[in-house]
Design a protein around this motif. Structure first.
Motif, short mmCIF file in Angstrom:
data_model
loop_
_atom_site.label_atom_id
_atom_site.label_comp_id
_atom_site.label_asym_id
_atom_site.label_seq_id
_atom_site.Cartn_x
_atom_site.Cartn_y
_atom_site.Cartn_z
N MET A 242 0.84 -1.21 0.00
CA MET A 242 0.00 0.00 0.00
C MET A 242 0.88 1.26 0.00
O MET A 242 0.56 2.24 -0.64
N HIS A 243 1.96 1.20 0.74
CA HIS A 243 2.86 2.34 0.83
C HIS A 243 3.57 2.55 -0.50
O HIS A 243 3.66 3.68 -1.00
N LYS A 244 4.04 1.46 -1.09
CA LYS A 244 4.72 1.54 -2.39
C LYS A 244 3.79 2.09 -3.47
O LYS A 244 4.23 2.75 -4.41
N ALA A 245 2.49 1.82 -3.34
CA ALA A 245 1.51 2.29 -4.33
C ALA A 245 1.23 3.78 -4.18
O ALA A 245 0.45 4.35 -4.94
N GLY A 246 1.84 4.41 -3.17
CA GLY A 246 1.70 5.85 -3.01
C GLY A 246 0.66 6.29 -2.00
O GLY A 246 0.32 7.49 -1.91
N MET B 125 7.18 -2.15 10.51
CA MET B 125 6.00 -1.35 10.13
C MET B 125 6.40 0.12 9.98
O MET B 125 5.98 0.80 9.05
N LYS B 126 7.22 0.60 10.91
CA LYS B 126 7.66 2.01 10.87
C LYS B 126 8.41 2.29 9.58
O LYS B 126 8.27 3.34 8.97
N ALA B 127 9.24 1.32 9.16
CA ALA B 127 10.06 1.51 7.97
C ALA B 127 9.23 1.53 6.68
O ALA B 127 9.71 1.95 5.64
N ASN B 128 8.01 1.05 6.76
CA ASN B 128 7.19 0.92 5.55
C ASN B 128 5.87 1.68 5.61
O ASN B 128 4.93 1.36 4.87
#
Ligand code: FES
Length: 265
Positions: A120-124, A145-148
Motif C-alpha cells: 500500500m505504501h509503495k503504491a503511493g 511497520m515504521k520503515a514501511n
C-alpha cells in the motif's frame, strides 16, 4: 520438504521461521498464504506469507502456538524440515492508490499485515498502522511497520506500551483527525468484527483478512466456509480478504469456536 534456514522468537509463543521455498518466494504477492503440515499425519495449518526473499529463495512465516500442530511447527529449529508446504494460495490483496489507508493488526495478525502495509505504501498511499496487542511483550514487527509506513500507533490492552486501549480506539483517533479512505484489518475474528462495526459507522470501506480453519485449501472440503453478504464463500479460494462489512463474523466466530472454544461466550 522445505528447510528452515532461520528461526527467531518474537515472544514466548510467537515464532518467526524463514523457510526455503524459491518458487513460492518468486510468485507470492501480498495477501497470499501457504498451508503447512508437520509430520505425515499432521494437521494442515494455513499461514499467510509475511515476507519473501527472492534472492535467497525463502519465505517468512510467523506462527503463534495455539494448539498441538502449531506447537510442533514452533518446536522445529534451523536446519529442520517442514514435511509439506503448499502455495501460494488464495487471492492477492487488491492494491491501488486510494489516499489514506489505516492498516489495523491484532497480535500475530500483524505478520500478514506487513506485506500489505509495504504494498500500500509503495503504491503511493499514506499508510497509518495501528498495532494492537494485549501487552508490550506481544507487540511484534513495530520497526518493520515504521520503515514501511507514515505512522505507527501502538495500542496495548493493559497500557504497558504505546497507548492504553483497543485497536478500535487507535483507529477512531485517526478517523477523528483526518479523512480515511480505506481500512485493512487482520487479527482475531472478534477484533475484526469490532473494527468492521466501527468503520461501518463512518462509511469507510474495509477489508478483513479471514483466518478460518482450513483443510485442503482447494475449495473442496468446506472447512473454511464463511457467509459474505448472505452468500457462501470459501476463504481458501475466494479469500482470504473480503469486504469486512459483508462478513458474518458471528457465524465465523461460532464455527471457530466449534474447534477451539473461541466462539463460546
Ligand atoms: Fe477446504 Fe477451503 S480449506 S474448502
Amino acid at each position: 520438504m522445505n528447510k528452515i534456514v532461520s528461526k527467531e522468537h518474537f515472544s514466548a509463543n510467537v515464532v518467526k521461521l524463514e523457510v526455503e521455498a524459491p518458487l513460492i518466494a518468486r510468485s507470492r504477492k501480498a495477501g497470499h498464504f501457504v498451508i503447512v503440515k508437520v509430520g505425515k499425519t499432521g494437521e494442515r495449518i494455513p499461514l499467510t506469507i509475511a515476507a519473501a526473499d527472492t534472492e535467497k529463495g525463502t519465505i517468512t512465516l510467523v506462527i503463534q502456538t495455539v494448539g498441538e500442530s502449531s506447537r510442533k511447527l514452533c518446536e522445529l529449529n534451523e536446519g529442520d524440515y517442514i514435511t509439506d508446504l503448499v502455495g501460494p494460495l488464495g487471492q492477492a490483496t487488491h492494491i491501488e492508490k486510494v489516499g489514506t489507508v489505516v492498516c489495523a493488526g491484532g497480535g500475530v495478525g500483524c505478520a500478514p499485515l506487513l506485506p500489505i502495509v509495504e504494498a500500500m505504501h509503495k503504491a503511493g498511499n499514506r499508510v497509518i498502522v495501528v498495532l494492537a496487542a494485549r501487552s508490550k511483550d506481544l507487540v511484534i514487527l513495530e520497526e518493520q511497520m515504521k520503515a514501511n509506513s507514515d505512522e505507527v500507533i501502538v495500542m496495548t490492552d493493559d497500557g504497558s506500551y504505546g497507548k492504553k486501549g483497543l485497536v478500535t480506539n487507535g483507529i477512531e483517533e485517526v478517523i477523528n483527525r483526518e479523512e480515511v479512505n480505506l481500512c485493512v484489518t487482520i487479527g482475531p475474528a472478534i477484533m475484526m468484527k469490532f473494527v468492521s462495526l466501527l468503520t461501518k459507522k463512518y462509511n469507510i470501506p474495509t477489508v478483513a483478512s479471514l483466518n478460518t480453519i482450513m483443510v485442503d485449501g482447494t475449495g473442496m472440503c468446506g472447512a473454511c466456509r464463511v457467509s459474505i453478504g448472505g452468500k457462501t464463500k470459501f476463504v481458501c479460494v475466494d479469500g482470504p480478504e473480503f469486504d469486512a462489512h459483508q462478513v458474518d463474523f458471528d457465524e465465523m466466530i461460532m464455527r471457530l469456536g466449534a474447534y477451539n472454544g473461541l466462539g463460546k461466550k
